[in-house]
Design an enzyme around this catalytic site. Structure first.
Site, mmCIF file in Angstrom:
data_model
loop_
_atom_site.group_PDB
_atom_site.id
_atom_site.type_symbol
_atom_site.label_atom_id
_atom_site.label_comp_id
_atom_site.label_asym_id
_atom_site.label_seq_id
_atom_site.Cartn_x
_atom_site.Cartn_y
_atom_site.Cartn_z
ATOM 1 N N ASP A 127 0.852 -1.197 0.000
ATOM 2 C CA ASP A 127 0.000 0.000 0.000
ATOM 3 C C ASP A 127 0.885 1.243 0.000
ATOM 4 O O ASP A 127 1.721 1.408 0.882
ATOM 5 C CB ASP A 127 -0.937 -0.004 1.208
ATOM 6 C CG ASP A 127 -2.125 0.916 0.986
ATOM 7 O OD1 ASP A 127 -1.911 2.119 0.766
ATOM 8 O OD2 ASP A 127 -3.267 0.434 1.026
ATOM 9 N N SER B 239 -6.933 4.273 -1.333
ATOM 10 C CA SER B 239 -6.683 2.832 -1.283
ATOM 11 C C SER B 239 -7.938 2.014 -1.575
ATOM 12 O O SER B 239 -7.837 0.871 -2.011
ATOM 13 C CB SER B 239 -6.137 2.429 0.089
ATOM 14 O OG SER B 239 -4.854 2.944 0.245
ATOM 15 N N THR C 205 -7.940 -2.029 1.729
ATOM 16 C CA THR C 205 -7.421 -2.971 0.724
ATOM 17 C C THR C 205 -7.978 -4.382 0.900
ATOM 18 O O THR C 205 -8.606 -4.905 -0.030
ATOM 19 C CB THR C 205 -5.874 -2.953 0.697
ATOM 20 O OG1 THR C 205 -5.452 -1.610 0.460
ATOM 21 C CG2 THR C 205 -5.317 -3.873 -0.367
ATOM 22 N N GLU D 19 -1.205 -7.967 2.137
ATOM 23 C CA GLU D 19 -0.958 -6.527 2.025
ATOM 24 C C GLU D 19 0.068 -6.028 3.037
ATOM 25 O O GLU D 19 -0.087 -6.230 4.245
ATOM 26 C CB GLU D 19 -2.254 -5.726 2.226
ATOM 27 C CG GLU D 19 -2.015 -4.245 1.940
ATOM 28 C CD GLU D 19 -3.057 -3.298 2.531
ATOM 29 O OE1 GLU D 19 -3.194 -2.188 1.991
ATOM 30 O OE2 GLU D 19 -3.719 -3.643 3.527
ATOM 31 N N ASP E 143 2.158 2.727 3.408
ATOM 32 C CA ASP E 143 1.311 3.901 3.189
ATOM 33 C C ASP E 143 1.225 4.791 4.433
ATOM 34 O O ASP E 143 1.272 6.010 4.335
ATOM 35 C CB ASP E 143 -0.085 3.407 2.793
ATOM 36 C CG ASP E 143 -1.092 4.529 2.650
ATOM 37 O OD1 ASP E 143 -0.924 5.350 1.735
ATOM 38 O OD2 ASP E 143 -2.038 4.582 3.457
ATOM 39 N N HIS F 270 2.213 8.650 4.643
ATOM 40 C CA HIS F 270 1.356 9.756 5.101
ATOM 41 C C HIS F 270 2.066 10.564 6.176
ATOM 42 O O HIS F 270 1.932 11.777 6.248
ATOM 43 C CB HIS F 270 0.039 9.218 5.676
ATOM 44 C CG HIS F 270 -0.955 8.820 4.631
ATOM 45 N ND1 HIS F 270 -1.625 9.731 3.855
ATOM 46 C CD2 HIS F 270 -1.399 7.604 4.230
ATOM 47 C CE1 HIS F 270 -2.436 9.100 3.017
ATOM 48 N NE2 HIS F 270 -2.319 7.792 3.231
ATOM 49 N N ASP G 238 -1.116 0.097 -4.867
ATOM 50 C CA ASP G 238 -2.369 0.744 -5.266
ATOM 51 C C ASP G 238 -2.130 2.188 -5.718
ATOM 52 O O ASP G 238 -2.903 2.753 -6.474
ATOM 53 C CB ASP G 238 -3.393 0.683 -4.131
ATOM 54 C CG ASP G 238 -2.805 1.069 -2.778
ATOM 55 O OD1 ASP G 238 -1.589 1.371 -2.685
ATOM 56 O OD2 ASP G 238 -3.564 1.069 -1.790
ATOM 57 N N HIS G 239 -1.018 2.782 -5.234
ATOM 58 C CA HIS G 239 -0.677 4.189 -5.529
ATOM 59 C C HIS G 239 0.614 4.475 -4.801
ATOM 60 O O HIS G 239 1.113 3.617 -4.068
ATOM 61 C CB HIS G 239 -1.784 5.131 -5.009
ATOM 62 C CG HIS G 239 -2.105 4.911 -3.561
ATOM 63 N ND1 HIS G 239 -1.287 5.352 -2.534
ATOM 64 C CD2 HIS G 239 -3.111 4.229 -2.958
ATOM 65 C CE1 HIS G 239 -1.805 4.972 -1.382
ATOM 66 N NE2 HIS G 239 -2.901 4.273 -1.597
#
Ligand code: ZN
Length: 429
Positions: free
Chosen positions: A32, A80, A133, A253, A258, A262, A300-301
């Protein structure tokens, strides 16, 4: 790309080779927030300073292509939920969507199709197991924030009369053991084994099973257990191995790359990457022993707009990152609670406690926890020349990695929905 797949399918059907080339087991791993800057940073982070060259990582051994991540709402920047919906179902949707389309109608996911086809199904995550996710594989909801409803779906969303997921490993007790409903008891009633102690993963000996190891997400790799995803991955693959002649589908995952992104916390991110890389090594070893398995790894990004090099300087100081022993969040707590900032700082980082850093930290501490947290991260980013553009996500393409039977199908530039379509093609073999 769709055209290309159907052409390939046609060619293969004509030669009778498609069924033979379809793998029996699917291992789908999602980092993620893991944009290309993360795998690059990880390569430098792991570089052996004793050798001249920069050694490759597990990611370099299986790189196949790139994927576009934009959602179906003209923002280009996905969250996500929309990202995982595309990766699980082949349908682009709006940010926040959990396996529903833009009309909020449920879309079929590859896990559901796998279950329908008699395969064993599993979800593994370091977040709560009902986070965006994993949720987008086995639940349907108009909003990722409806955590209780999503957890309910893991019991209520029956596939051919059966519960959707045979094995779940992650966090989330607070959503599963509630006043209005105790889902853990319901799982037990449905014949599931239950585990709640990550130090004793052997608690779970057979399927079906659910292991919930934290109230929400598991602690960060840098702060507590640096290999918890690797351990969960091994546990899952051992339990899934040879269970079912129809094979298995598992989504694993690395949820917290992620979260570190952040937070703009590079040391936190590298520890998550290391746990993910080790998990991928386990999955690769499984494929080596079980040739009828496909391993696909993607993201996912990207998160945070991470980059290597900042302030006009031509360098990235990985030794600074390697010297950090705690997440900025944990370090904030330690510094808030101590009168000896220098001692906490020098035990947990190898960044010099200069007068400038001392003044910065002391002043920030007076302003409170949030200011102190930002000051810590700005010292770490400035000293290591790590750049961040945002506290959110970015729209850049992500990498697609694949290994094993059928992995050549993932070569080149593709949409995130194409990854799902190809895997669904294998599952529907
Ligand atoms: Zn995120």
């Amino acid at each position: 790309m769709k055209k290309q797949i159907s052409l390939l399918a046609l060619l293969c059907t004509a030669s009778g080779a498609y069924a033979e080339s379809a793998p029996k087991n699917v291992i789908y791993m999602i980092g993620d927030g893991m944009g290309p800057a993360y795998t690059t940073a990880y390569r430098y982070f792991k570089d052996d300073p004793a050798t001249k060259e920069v050694e490759g990582t597990v990611f370099d051994t299986i790189l196949k292509g790139m994927a576009h991540t934009y959602p179906d709402d003209h923002t280009y920047v996905t969250d996500s939920a929309a990202g995982a919906t595309a990766l699980s179902s082949g349908h682009k949707s709006y940010n926040g969507a959990i396996a529903v389309d833009t009309e909020k109608k449920p879309v079929r996911t590859m896990l559901e199709i796998a279950k329908e086809r008699g395969m064993t199904t599993a979800l593994v995550a370091t977040s709560q197991i009902n986070h965006a996710t994993p949720a987008s594989f086995a639940a349907h909801n108009e909003s990722r924030n409806n955590y209780d409803e999503i957890a309910n779906d893991y019991i209520d969303n029956k596939i051919a009369g059966k519960l959707p997921v045979d094995l779940m490993l992650g966090g989330g007790t607070q959503y599963f053991i509630r006043d209005d409903r105790n889902l853990v008891n319901e799982f037990k009633g449905a014949g599931y084994q239950y585990g709640d102690d990550i130090k004793n993963l052997g608690q779970i000996t057979q399927l079906p099973a659910i292991g919930l190891y934290a109230p929400k997400g598991l602690p960060f790799a840098l702060d507590e257990n640096s290999t918890r995803l690797t351990q969960l991955t091994s546990t899952a693959l051992n339990l899934l191995d040879n269970q079912n002649k129809n094979g298995f589908f598992v989504m694993i995952e690395a949820s917290q790359i992620d979260w570190c992104g952040h937070a703009n916390d590079i040391a936190c991110a590298m520890a998550e990457m290391d746990d993910f890389a080790k998990s991928i090594e386990k999955a690769k070893a499984y494929v080596d022993k079980n040739k009828d398995t496909i391993l696909v790894v993607t993201a996912d990004h990207s998160t945070g707009g991470l980059t290597l090099g900042a302030h006009g300087q031509y360098k990235w100081e990985k030794e600074v990152v390697k010297g950090i022993k705690a997440t900025a969040g944990k370090l904030t707590g330690l510094l808030m609670d101590s009168d000896n900032l220098k001692s906490i700082w020098t035990t947990n980082t190898n960044i010099e406690y200069t007068t400038e850093n001392q003044i910065k930290l002391e002043q920030a501490k007076k302003m409170g926890e949030k200011a102190l947290n930002l000051a810590i991260k700005s010292i770490i980013s400035d000293t290591s020349f790590t750049g961040w553009t945002t506290g959110g996500h970015t729209a850049i393409d992500v990498q697609v990695f694949a290994y094993g039977k059928g992995s050549e199908q993932f070569i080149g530039s593709q949409n995130n929905t194409d990854i799902a379509d190809k895997l669904i093609g294998f599952i529907e073999k």
